[in-house]
Design a protein around this motif. Structure first.
Motif, PDB file in Angstrom:
ATOM      1  N   PRO A 114      43.242  -3.722  18.188  1.00 58.21           N
ATOM      2  CA  PRO A 114      43.384  -5.084  17.659  1.00 58.21           C
ATOM      3  C   PRO A 114      42.300  -5.471  16.661  1.00 58.21           C
ATOM      4  CG  PRO A 114      43.759  -5.062  20.032  1.00 58.21           C
ATOM      5  CD  PRO A 114      43.234  -3.699  19.658  1.00 58.21           C
ATOM      6  N   SER A 115      41.127  -4.831  16.761  1.00 58.68           N
ATOM      7  CA  SER A 115      40.040  -5.188  15.840  1.00 58.68           C
ATOM      8  C   SER A 115      40.405  -4.873  14.396  1.00 58.68           C
ATOM      9  CB  SER A 115      38.759  -4.454  16.227  1.00 58.68           C
ATOM     10  OG  SER A 115      38.951  -3.052  16.202  1.00 58.68           O
ATOM     11  N   GLU A 116      41.282  -3.879  14.175  1.00 58.28           N
ATOM     12  CA  GLU A 116      41.671  -3.560  12.796  1.00 58.28           C
ATOM     13  C   GLU A 116      42.490  -4.703  12.191  1.00 58.28           C
ATOM     14  OE1 GLU A 116      40.322  -1.283  11.414  1.00 58.28           O
ATOM     15  OE2 GLU A 116      39.641   0.030  13.010  1.00 58.28           O
ATOM     16  N   LEU A 117      43.414  -5.239  12.964  1.00 53.54           N
ATOM     17  CA  LEU A 117      44.197  -6.378  12.469  1.00 53.54           C
ATOM     18  C   LEU A 117      43.346  -7.647  12.426  1.00 53.54           C
ATOM     19  CD1 LEU A 117      47.586  -5.717  14.320  1.00 53.54           C
ATOM     20  CD2 LEU A 117      46.923  -5.071  12.007  1.00 53.54           C
ATOM     21  N   VAL A 168      31.396  -4.392   9.814  1.00 50.30           N
ATOM     22  CA  VAL A 168      32.424  -4.765   8.830  1.00 50.30           C
ATOM     23  C   VAL A 168      32.583  -6.291   8.788  1.00 50.30           C
ATOM     24  CG1 VAL A 168      34.849  -4.545   8.202  1.00 50.30           C
ATOM     25  CG2 VAL A 168      33.624  -2.570   9.130  1.00 50.30           C
ATOM     26  N   PHE A 169      32.584  -6.925   9.949  1.00 51.08           N
ATOM     27  CA  PHE A 169      32.732  -8.382   9.978  1.00 51.08           C
ATOM     28  C   PHE A 169      31.546  -9.072   9.306  1.00 51.08           C
ATOM     29  CE2 PHE A 169      36.476  -9.533  12.369  1.00 51.08           C
ATOM     30  CZ  PHE A 169      36.847  -8.322  12.932  1.00 51.08           C
ATOM     31  N   ILE A 170      30.355  -8.515   9.487  1.00 50.40           N
ATOM     32  CA  ILE A 170      29.181  -9.098   8.819  1.00 50.40           C
ATOM     33  C   ILE A 170      29.317  -8.959   7.301  1.00 50.40           C
ATOM     34  CG2 ILE A 170      26.693  -8.837   8.491  1.00 50.40           C
ATOM     35  CD1 ILE A 170      26.517  -7.964  11.421  1.00 50.40           C
ATOM     36  N   PHE A 174      29.437 -12.196   4.539  1.00 47.43           N
ATOM     37  CA  PHE A 174      28.508 -12.423   3.430  1.00 47.43           C
ATOM     38  C   PHE A 174      29.204 -12.301   2.075  1.00 47.43           C
ATOM     39  CE2 PHE A 174      25.267 -11.868   6.677  1.00 47.43           C
ATOM     40  CZ  PHE A 174      24.316 -12.796   6.283  1.00 47.43           C
ATOM     41  N   ALA A 175      30.125 -11.360   1.944  1.00 46.67           N
ATOM     42  CA  ALA A 175      30.826 -11.211   0.660  1.00 46.67           C
ATOM     43  C   ALA A 175      31.651 -12.448   0.341  1.00 46.67           C
ATOM     44  CB  ALA A 175      31.722  -9.972   0.713  1.00 46.67           C
ATOM     45  N   MET A 176      32.316 -13.000   1.342  1.00 46.70           N
ATOM     46  CA  MET A 176      33.145 -14.180   1.083  1.00 46.70           C
ATOM     47  C   MET A 176      32.304 -15.418   0.834  1.00 46.70           C
ATOM     48  SD  MET A 176      36.432 -13.506   3.594  1.00 46.70           S
ATOM     49  CE  MET A 176      37.357 -14.883   2.911  1.00 46.70           C
ATOM     50  N   LEU A 177      31.152 -15.515   1.504  1.00 47.14           N
ATOM     51  CA  LEU A 177      30.246 -16.632   1.203  1.00 47.14           C
ATOM     52  C   LEU A 177      29.774 -16.547  -0.243  1.00 47.14           C
ATOM     53  CD1 LEU A 177      27.928 -17.055   4.343  1.00 47.14           C
ATOM     54  CD2 LEU A 177      29.928 -18.395   3.691  1.00 47.14           C
ATOM     55  N   TRP A 359      36.937  -3.034   2.805  1.00 47.35           N
ATOM     56  CA  TRP A 359      37.027  -1.618   2.414  1.00 47.35           C
ATOM     57  C   TRP A 359      35.665  -1.093   1.959  1.00 47.35           C
ATOM     58  CZ3 TRP A 359      41.960  -2.760  -0.904  1.00 47.35           C
ATOM     59  CH2 TRP A 359      43.078  -2.777  -0.072  1.00 47.35           C
ATOM     60  N   LEU A 360      34.942  -1.925   1.196  1.00 44.43           N
ATOM     61  CA  LEU A 360      33.647  -1.475   0.671  1.00 44.43           C
ATOM     62  C   LEU A 360      32.681  -1.119   1.806  1.00 44.43           C
ATOM     63  CD1 LEU A 360      31.738  -1.024  -1.714  1.00 44.43           C
ATOM     64  CD2 LEU A 360      31.123  -3.457  -1.580  1.00 44.43           C
ATOM     65  N   VAL A 361      32.623  -1.963   2.846  1.00 42.12           N
ATOM     66  CA  VAL A 361      31.729  -1.676   3.968  1.00 42.12           C
ATOM     67  C   VAL A 361      32.151  -0.380   4.650  1.00 42.12           C
ATOM     68  CG1 VAL A 361      30.886  -2.489   6.192  1.00 42.12           C
ATOM     69  CG2 VAL A 361      31.204  -4.110   4.320  1.00 42.12           C
TER      70      VAL A 361
END
Length: 418
Positions: A114-117, A168-170, A174-177, A359-361
């Protein structure tokens, strides 16, 4: 909500994803061709089925409007939280992550992670929260909503525990901020407690960082309570770092120590990275040839069809094969950023950037750990590594990007409109 408007296929984006997927399936097939029996022998067939499923899912996603995804962000995000919480009770592990609770399994059959979705749903929810603001966050207090959105799934994943997915979540956060317009100094202030936690193992480095941080706080001039709280948080991180180190599981401590010096435990914790480096280094310019990698054939490479597939690529196709793969990844990321730049609204733009950052992370951490430039965290390579739910999540992202691209500025109905 299905859209009656025809969409224009983003040919460069979809074609690059198809090339990466085909390239990856070839390497998954090669990873299964060993001189000793392994679980990877027939993984390529399953990977093809998941690719087909992912493409169908991407097409279905691309038929819905972006407004539908903005509406669906909250319910899908909440559903992800429920599934991640459920994993703590019924989750199962596998392979080198046998101690994790990352997979949902029924009757002993693993159905997926589920973490992938959740990566996709967190991107949607963060985009919705950030896009709802009239102006970018300017203070730490302004960040509480996006921080809460990212923290809840991150905390559940770290309790599994799955450090790689947590990273990945981190990265997404930061990228979206940054893409939403948050000033770079404020991002540094937000990240400072984590930096203090890392540097606390060297008093001199931590002291230098603390002085630098103090100068940044005086220059940026956050609210007084925010500034004081931030400095206290950094002091606390510096104090508790040794305690946290002692609370890490033995294999986690070994992974970090082996990252600094793999030779301290060459037959256990250092085995993965040493074999990976040997495989990649022995590939040379052109590699040993497809299916001919000796490290792979003798099954010296651990998890060679998942986390360490990049090492198989380096051993068999050499520098040229690695360069081709990295160029395809670079083009995919640049295309996703272009979709973000040409999006019609903030929500769409933020979603595109969030997916690209995910994807980048993955690419940085996966390639980095095979070369011992990053600690081993068990994170797969997008479109390449074996994994059904990850392949599905990657193609769902392609479907979303295609829809955003179609509705973006400059989209034209042409021969490939469907």
């Amino acid at each position: 909500m299905m859209s009656s408007r025809r969409i224009v296929v983003d040919v460069p984006l979809v074609l690059t994803a198809l090339l990466l997927s085909a390239y990856g399936i070839c390497m998954v097939y090669s990873a299964g061709q060993t001189d000793v029996p392994t679980s990877a022998t027939h993984a390529w067939a399953s990977q093809i089925r998941w690719l087909i499923f992912g493409i169908v899912a991407a097409y279905a996603v691309s038929r819905a409007s972006v407004r539908f995804f903005e509406w669906a962000a909250l319910p899908t995000y909440l559903m992800s939280l429920v599934l991640l919480a459920l994993l703590l009770v019924i989750g199962k592990g596998a392979g080198t992550a046998a101690s994790h609770k990352s997979w949902i399994a029924i009757g002993g059959v693993r159905l997926g992670q589920p973490s992938e979705l959740a990566k996709v749903t967190v991107v949607l929810m963060l985009a919705r929260v950030l896009a709802a603001r009239r102006e970018p966050p300017k203070s730490l207090l302004d960040l509480w909503q996006p921080a809460l959105v990212a923290f809840l799934p991150w905390a559940l994943i770290m309790m599994q525990p799955d450090l790689g997915t947590g990273l990945v979540f981190i990265g997404i956060f930061f990228a979206m901020l940054y893409w939403s317009g948050v000033p770079f100094p404020l991002l540094v202030l937000v990240a400072s407690p984590a930096v203090s936690l890392i540097l606390a193992f060297n008093t001199s480095l931590w002291g230098a960082w603390f002085l630098l941080l103090l100068a940044l706080v005086l220059w940026y001039k956050p609210f007084m309570l925010e500034g004081v709280g931030l400095m206290l948080a950094n002091v606390v991180m510096g104090v508790v770092a040794p305690v946290l180190w002692e609370r890490l599981a033995p294999y986690q401590r070994h992974r970090l120590l082996v990252f600094l010096d793999p030779s301290i435990d060459p037959r256990r914790s250092g085995w993965h990275v040493i074999q990976s480096q040997v495989a990649i280094g022995s590939g040379g310019w052109l590699g040993k040839g497809f299916l001919m990698g000796t490290q792979k054939r003798l099954a010296f490479l651990p998890e060679q069809h998942t986390d360490f597939i990049f090492a198989v690529l380096g051993e068999e196709l050499g520098f040229i094969g690695v360069t081709v793969a990295l160029m395809l990844f670079l083009f995919l990321l640049l295309r996703a950023v272009r979709v973000a730049e040409r999006a019609n609204d903030s929500f769409s733009s933020l979603v595109a950037m969030g997916l690209a950052s995910s994807w980048l992370v993955h690419i940085i951490v996966n390639v980095g750990m095979t070369l011992n430039l990053m600690p081993i965290t068990g994170i797969p390579l997008p479109f390449f590594s074996y994994g059904g739910s990850f392949m599905l999540a990657c193609w769902l992202a392609i479907g979303l990007l295609s829809r955003i691209s179609s509705e973006g500025r400059g989209a034209r109905v042409g021969e490939l409109a469907i």
